[in-house]
Write a protein that holds these residues in place. Structure first.
Motif, PDB file in Angstrom:
ATOM      1  N   TYR A  39      10.571  24.032   2.167  1.00 38.03           N
ATOM      2  CA  TYR A  39       9.840  22.761   1.739  1.00 38.03           C
ATOM      3  C   TYR A  39      10.168  22.995   0.016  1.00 38.03           C
ATOM      4  N   ASP A  40       9.949  21.767  -0.808  1.00 33.41           N
ATOM      5  CA  ASP A  40       9.922  21.770  -2.212  1.00 33.41           C
ATOM      6  C   ASP A  40       8.887  22.603  -2.627  1.00 33.41           C
ATOM      7  N   GLN A  41       8.879  23.803  -3.767  1.00 32.03           N
ATOM      8  CA  GLN A  41       7.707  24.223  -4.037  1.00 32.03           C
ATOM      9  C   GLN A  41       6.812  23.723  -4.896  1.00 32.03           C
ATOM     10  N   LEU A  54      26.995  20.602   2.702  1.00 32.57           N
ATOM     11  CA  LEU A  54      26.020  19.880   3.749  1.00 32.57           C
ATOM     12  C   LEU A  54      25.215  19.042   2.944  1.00 32.57           C
ATOM     13  N   GLU A  55      25.049  17.850   3.275  1.00 31.72           N
ATOM     14  CA  GLU A  55      24.191  17.069   2.488  1.00 31.72           C
ATOM     15  C   GLU A  55      22.706  17.418   3.285  1.00 31.72           C
ATOM     16  N   MET A  56      21.704  17.599   2.456  1.00 27.80           N
ATOM     17  CA  MET A  56      20.657  18.002   2.710  1.00 27.80           C
ATOM     18  C   MET A  56      19.817  17.213   3.596  1.00 27.80           C
ATOM     19  N   PRO A  57      19.237  17.425   4.871  1.00 26.80           N
ATOM     20  CA  PRO A  57      18.761  16.691   5.742  1.00 26.80           C
ATOM     21  C   PRO A  57      17.195  16.751   5.689  1.00 26.80           C
ATOM     22  N   LYS A  58      16.843  16.294   4.469  1.00 26.09           N
ATOM     23  CA  LYS A  58      15.258  16.503   4.314  1.00 26.09           C
ATOM     24  C   LYS A  58      14.537  15.149   5.040  1.00 26.09           C
ATOM     25  N   GLU A  59      15.013  14.143   5.126  1.00 29.64           N
ATOM     26  CA  GLU A  59      14.307  13.099   5.951  1.00 29.64           C
ATOM     27  C   GLU A  59      13.995  13.609   7.560  1.00 29.64           C
ATOM     28  N   SER A 110       1.585  10.476   9.441  1.00 28.38           N
ATOM     29  CA  SER A 110       2.016  12.048   9.459  1.00 28.38           C
ATOM     30  C   SER A 110       2.548  12.472   8.130  1.00 28.38           C
ATOM     31  N   PHE A 111       2.727  13.870   8.105  1.00 29.61           N
ATOM     32  CA  PHE A 111       3.593  14.407   6.830  1.00 29.61           C
ATOM     33  C   PHE A 111       4.853  14.006   6.602  1.00 29.61           C
ATOM     34  N   ALA A 112       5.399  14.088   5.441  1.00 26.90           N
ATOM     35  CA  ALA A 112       6.754  13.781   5.366  1.00 26.90           C
ATOM     36  C   ALA A 112       7.172  14.857   4.134  1.00 26.90           C
ATOM     37  N   ASN A 113       8.382  15.610   4.298  1.00 25.83           N
ATOM     38  CA  ASN A 113       8.689  16.666   3.237  1.00 25.83           C
ATOM     39  C   ASN A 113       9.255  16.150   2.190  1.00 25.83           C
ATOM     40  N   ASN A 114       8.831  15.049   1.540  1.00 27.73           N
ATOM     41  CA  ASN A 114       9.455  14.492   0.504  1.00 27.73           C
ATOM     42  C   ASN A 114       8.153  14.308  -0.692  1.00 27.73           C
ATOM     43  N   ALA A 115       8.397  14.636  -1.880  1.00 34.47           N
ATOM     44  CA  ALA A 115       7.562  14.233  -3.080  1.00 34.47           C
ATOM     45  C   ALA A 115       8.057  13.050  -3.922  1.00 34.47           C
ATOM     46  N   ARG A 116       7.356  12.050  -4.077  1.00 33.95           N
ATOM     47  CA  ARG A 116       7.852  11.029  -4.854  1.00 33.95           C
ATOM     48  C   ARG A 116       7.043  10.881  -6.015  1.00 33.95           C
ATOM     49  N   THR A 117       7.511  10.448  -7.148  1.00 41.25           N
ATOM     50  CA  THR A 117       6.977  10.161  -8.272  1.00 41.25           C
ATOM     51  C   THR A 117       6.345   8.632  -8.347  1.00 41.25           C
ATOM     52  N   ILE A 118       5.385   8.287  -8.868  1.00 38.63           N
ATOM     53  CA  ILE A 118       4.471   7.003  -9.221  1.00 38.63           C
ATOM     54  C   ILE A 118       5.650   6.183  -9.474  1.00 38.63           C
ATOM     55  N   GLU A 119       6.463   6.450 -10.453  1.00 44.04           N
ATOM     56  CA  GLU A 119       7.494   5.504 -10.764  1.00 44.04           C
ATOM     57  C   GLU A 119       8.431   4.749  -9.746  1.00 44.04           C
ATOM     58  N   GLN A 120       8.698   5.991  -8.873  1.00 39.55           N
ATOM     59  CA  GLN A 120       9.669   5.341  -7.913  1.00 39.55           C
ATOM     60  C   GLN A 120       8.951   4.589  -6.915  1.00 39.55           C
ATOM     61  N   VAL A 121       7.635   5.056  -6.559  1.00 45.99           N
ATOM     62  CA  VAL A 121       6.887   4.002  -5.735  1.00 45.99           C
ATOM     63  C   VAL A 121       6.643   2.765  -6.250  1.00 45.99           C
ATOM     64  N   TYR A 122       6.214   2.550  -7.460  1.00 47.83           N
ATOM     65  CA  TYR A 122       5.893   1.388  -8.258  1.00 47.83           C
ATOM     66  C   TYR A 122       7.208   0.630  -8.089  1.00 47.83           C
ATOM     67  N   ILE A 148       0.759  -1.176   0.079  1.00 53.68           N
ATOM     68  CA  ILE A 148      -0.145  -0.044   0.003  1.00 53.68           C
ATOM     69  C   ILE A 148       0.731   1.300  -0.082  1.00 53.68           C
ATOM     70  N   TYR A 149       0.509   2.148  -1.028  1.00 53.64           N
ATOM     71  CA  TYR A 149       1.235   3.196  -1.216  1.00 53.64           C
ATOM     72  C   TYR A 149       0.396   4.521  -0.669  1.00 53.64           C
ATOM     73  N   ALA A 150       0.330   5.127   0.491  1.00 53.89           N
ATOM     74  CA  ALA A 150      -0.267   6.199   0.953  1.00 53.89           C
ATOM     75  C   ALA A 150       0.459   7.527   1.016  1.00 53.89           C
ATOM     76  N   ASP A 151       0.069   8.252   0.167  1.00 55.26           N
ATOM     77  CA  ASP A 151       0.749   9.837  -0.086  1.00 55.26           C
ATOM     78  C   ASP A 151       0.522  10.488   1.028  1.00 55.26           C
ATOM     79  N   ASN A 152       1.983  10.941   1.511  1.00 55.34           N
ATOM     80  CA  ASN A 152       1.593  12.002   2.711  1.00 55.34           C
ATOM     81  C   ASN A 152       2.686  13.258   2.747  1.00 55.34           C
ATOM     82  N   SER A 153       2.653  13.526   1.270  1.00 53.89           N
ATOM     83  CA  SER A 153       3.195  14.840   1.023  1.00 53.89           C
ATOM     84  C   SER A 153       2.496  15.889   1.439  1.00 53.89           C
TER      85      SER A 153
END
Length: 678
Positions: free
Chosen positions: A607-609, A577-582, A160-172, A94-99
């Motif tokens: 956050y990513d605009q 500095l590696e971006m600490p987005k997670e 809860s929310f995550a400050n990442n956006a994923r493409t469906i291709e990455q998820v799949y 199950i992929y549940a979008d939390n962007s």
């Protein structure tokens, strides 16, 4: 209708038993003697007709009883056109979008809450032995981790929310990898629960669909796609001046077709509001607003701008850092120590300038790495190595100011300044008076209260003729250029026609000399760092003074509530500095040196605009994309709060064995009543 245990159907042959009983009735008749049987013959003929009909009905009821009982053991189920027959082992990903776009709402319910509710319901519609995988945008869980139904519900309770956006291709791809590594058969069930935001979903035509997997698309459509957010900020003059009015430009976007009226835009430095204004934007409009800021102290400051908006609030704040009157590093390159006028100017303002004097004969080329401005005075010739280093310095964005010698070599200056600098010819004229500065010139903006034609101006004797390629800053009264500038990429090249030595004029002792040098230095300050970084970037490149190769820095939130040591490395005088987005939310942060615990820099993350543009794929658009795949089902976002029922109607086989058991008991009851009625 299908049978889960079709082997039991062989027992339908048992329906012949009532037939055998009917035709081979082994009950022996009893002989009863009567004196007169004429009347009984008529009664017997009528009774025989009724008994034959009853016996046939009894036989039929017995046959139906046996048939219904056998069919019940065969476990019949009702199967629709899309119904899945569950395997003995089920794996569900199950992929549940939390962007952050899932902050949007449908019927006053957040899309994130709808996604969590839908995911929890799926735990109850699959068999008990099903193993579930939950994938959300952080990709933080092991791809081979699966849960039972209770484990899945526990995960959704913490959703809860995550400050990442994923493409469906990455998820799949992640889902396919997990199912192929864990499912014993080439099968599995894949769910996509998302708003399918166009800016982040990616190109759906690139998906290579595995037809052996069942895919279920739950498209959550928000009630409205209106969003007002801060797109970017910048200062009109990158050098933020102390005790002066600085203009902050704020670009605000209104995504959606409705007008946003009378919204407040606020500017904070630290926790203090320093400016605000009311803004209005038409639908699909971007507009730049100006906020004034007059700092009363120098240094680095945390800052943010805020705009009013709802329900999406993640992009209502834009964080950035301000360097008020940043220290300018000036390197004075000379041939002797006779001229001290330059040193007096910059040493008098030690809080603003890092000044260093170096003799050209003992010059350390490493000093070029940190210098913002190099002032070369009275040097008639530069050796080949120094010419090469100065040329490279200018190409890297460094600025240089050349005050010639009494007898300069024009060809040497030409080599230092590059092909864009025209040939300089030696002038032979005598002392000349300078003209008053141009009142419209931005170079001296804010220096003079009033410029008049009778202002006292210095006199100098030029030794160089400045070519037209340079933009004039100061002119002689004859119209010839005394001080010119040429911008080359991010660097400035200043060239004067006269030496600073007093035998060539009194410019170095005139009141105009100080603001001229100050303005050169301020223009040369390389503000090459952005005011803020985006989590969409991979690295943040930060310039830090006195940086040592083995240093380690801690990243600490401005409010002190969070702290971590991110992955980092040193490149020359910059920290990568590696971006600490997670790990971190958007906000203001401080870099702390571990060796002494002191603050080295202030930085800000946003956050990513791409998440701010709320245009989403509709269910109809998604159906059009996947119309050629029969293994993909679609569920409307309206069904998200009751997904279990909608899913069962399409997919879950309806058991019928209970009805066959009831029918068998009914046939047995009818047969018993018929027998008792004899």
């Amino acid at each position: 209708m299908i049978f889960l245990n079709p082997a039991y159907l062989w027992f339908l042959s048992l329906v012949l038993i009532p037939v055998i009983i009917h035709f081979f009735n082994f009950q022996r008749p009893k002989k009863v003697l009567f004196s007169n049987v004429s009347f009984l013959k008529e009664v017997n003929q009528a009774s025989n007709a009724r008994n034959k009909l009853r016996d046939l009905l009894i036989m039929f009821m017995r046959m139906c009883f046996i048939a219904a009982l056998v069919l019940a053991f065969a476990e019949p189920v009702e199967k629709g056109a899309q119904t899945q027959v569950w395997e003995s082992e089920n794996f569900v990903s199950i992929y549940a979008d939390n962007s952050f776009s899932m902050q949007n709402e449908t019927d006053n319910v957040r899309l994130l809450d709808r996604a969590a509710k839908a995911g929890e319901q799926l735990a109850d519609v699959f068999p008990k032995n099903t193993r579930f995988q939950l994938i959300e945008n952080s990709f933080s869980t092991n791809p081979n981790t699966f849960y039972d139904k209770d484990g899945l519900k526990d995960k959704f309770s913490l959703f809860s929310f995550a400050n990442n956006a994923r493409t469906i291709e990455q998820v799949y791809k992640k889902q396919l990898l997990a199912l192929n590594n864990n499912a014993t058969q080439n099968s599995g069930h894949i769910f996509w629960i998302s708003d399918f935001q166009k800016s982040t979903t990616g190109d759906l035509s690139n998906l290579e669909i595995d037809t052996a997997k069942s895919i279920y698309v739950v498209a959550l459509e928000p009630s409205q796609t209106q969003n007002l957010y801060v797109d970017s900020v910048w200062f009109e003059d990158p050098f933020v001046k102390l005790n002066a009015t600085n203009q902050l430009k704020v670009n605000v976007r209104n995504v959606g077709n409705r007008e946003a009226s009378d919204k407040m835009l606020r500017f904070f430095v630290g926790d203090r509001q320093v400016a605000s204004t009311t803004i209005s934007l038409k639908g699909e409009e971007a507009k730049t607003f100006t906020l004034s800021f007059r700092p009363e102290a120098g240094g680095n400051f945390d800052a943010r701008v805020e705009v009013e908006d709802y329900p999406l609030i993640f992009d209502d704040r834009y964080y950035f850092s301000i360097r008020v009157a940043p220290r300018v590093r000036v390197l004075f390159l000379h041939k002797d120590n006779r001229n001290t006028s330059v040193a007096k100017v910059f040493k008098s303002e030690a809080e603003l300038f890092d000044f260093e004097m170096v003799n050209v004969n003992s010059f350390d080329y490493n000093l070029l790495q940190n210098a913002d401005l190099i002032i070369a005075d009275g040097i008639s010739n530069f050796d080949e190595a120094l010419r090469t280093e100065l040329s490279a310095y200018v190409r890297r964005g460094g600025s240089i100011a050349l005050f010639p010698a009494g007898k300069p070599q024009a060809s040497v200056y030409q080599k230092i300044l590059g092909v864009n600098f025209n040939t300089i010819e030696i002038a032979t004229t005598g002392p000349q008076s300078l003209a008053t500065p141009d009142a419209n010139s931005s170079f001296y903006e804010g220096v003079f209260e009033r410029i008049t034609s009778d202002m006292s101006m210095p006199k100098t004797r030029p030794s160089l003729q400045i070519p037209n390629a340079l933009r004039p800053i100061l002119r002689f009264r004859s119209g010839a250029t005394f001080l010119g500038v040429q911008q080359m990429g991010g660097s400035y090249v200043f060239v004067a026609a006269s030496p600073l030595a007093t035998e060539y004029g009194d410019f170095s002792r005139h009141a105009l000399f100080v603001p001229t040098l100050f303005r050169m230095a301020i223009m040369s300050k390389r503000i090459d760092e952005p005011l803020a970084f985006s989590f969409a970037e991979s690295y943040a490149r930060i310039a830090i003074d006195s940086l040592k190769r083995d240093e380690v820095f801690t990243l600490r939130a401005a409010d002190g509530n969070q702290e971590l040591i991110p992955a980092q490395r040193i490149d020359a005088n910059h920290l990568l500095l590696e971006m600490p987005k997670e790990s971190l939310p958007a906000g203001n942060y401080h870099l702390i040196r571990q060796r002494d615990g002191k603050e080295a820099a202030k930085i800000a993350f946003n956050y990513d605009q791409a998440e701010s543009d709320l245009d989403c794929y509709s269910e109809a658009e998604l159906r059009a994309f996947f119309q050629n795949y029969t293994n993909i089902q679609f569920f409307s976002g309206d069904n998200s709060l009751n997904l279990a029922k909608a899913f069962e109607e399409k997919n879950k086989a309806f058991p019928l064995w209970r009805y066959f058991v009831i029918a068998a008991l009914g046939f047995l009851l009818i047969a018993t009543l018929l027998i008792r009625s004899k």
